[in-house]
Motif scaffolding. Sequence first.
Motif: not given
Length: 184
Positions: A161-169, A173-177
Motif C-alpha cells: 500500500f501507499q498514499d493514493a494519488n495526491y491530485q485526486k485525493y 487516501a491510501t491505495e491498497v494493492y
Amino acid sequence: MFNIGDEVSVLDEAIDGVVVKVEKDQITIETTDKFMMTYFVKELIKINKTSNLDYFNSSSNLDKIKLDIQLSRKQIELHKKLEKVERGIPEFDLHIEKLVKNKNGLSNYDILNLQAETAKRHVEFAIKNRIPKIVFIHGVGEGILKAELDFMLKRYEQISFQDANYQKYGLGATEVYIKQNTSK
C-alpha cells in the motif's frame, strides 16, 4: 444570445432558472423555486451543460466534446486505457458519517473500531474476489485512522500500500494493492 429553455444563473444573486421568455434586453426566467422573474440580459449568465459533471461522466458525451488540442492516435489510446483502468477501482470512504446514520453515543474508540473493521471487511472481500486494487479514503485529521489502517495492512503478506494519488485525493487516501497468487 439567450433562448427559451436555456439554463441561466443570476449574477450577484444565488438564483438559477430556465429562460421562459425573451424580449429585447429583458429575460424572464422560471427559478428553481418555480418563481417567474425578469432580468436584464447583462444580469444573467448562461449555464453550459458542460459545467454539469454528469455530462462528462457519460462516455457518449465525451465523444461529442471537441478538443482544441489535436491528440495523436497513441495519446488517445493511452488515455482510453487509463480511463478504463481508473474507472474500475473501488473506493471506500471510511469517514464515520458515511458508515453510520447517527454517530451520537459512539466514543472515539468505537468509531475507530468501526472504521477499522469496515476496512478489514473490504480488504478480505478484495482478496477473496481477486480485486487487484482498492482505495480507502480516510481523510487527513490527526492521522489516527491512517496509522490504524497502516498497522492492519502490514499484517497481510499479499498486500502492499501507499498514499493514493495526491491530485485526486490530497493526503487523505491510501491505495491498497493485492498481489494475486497465480498458483493454487
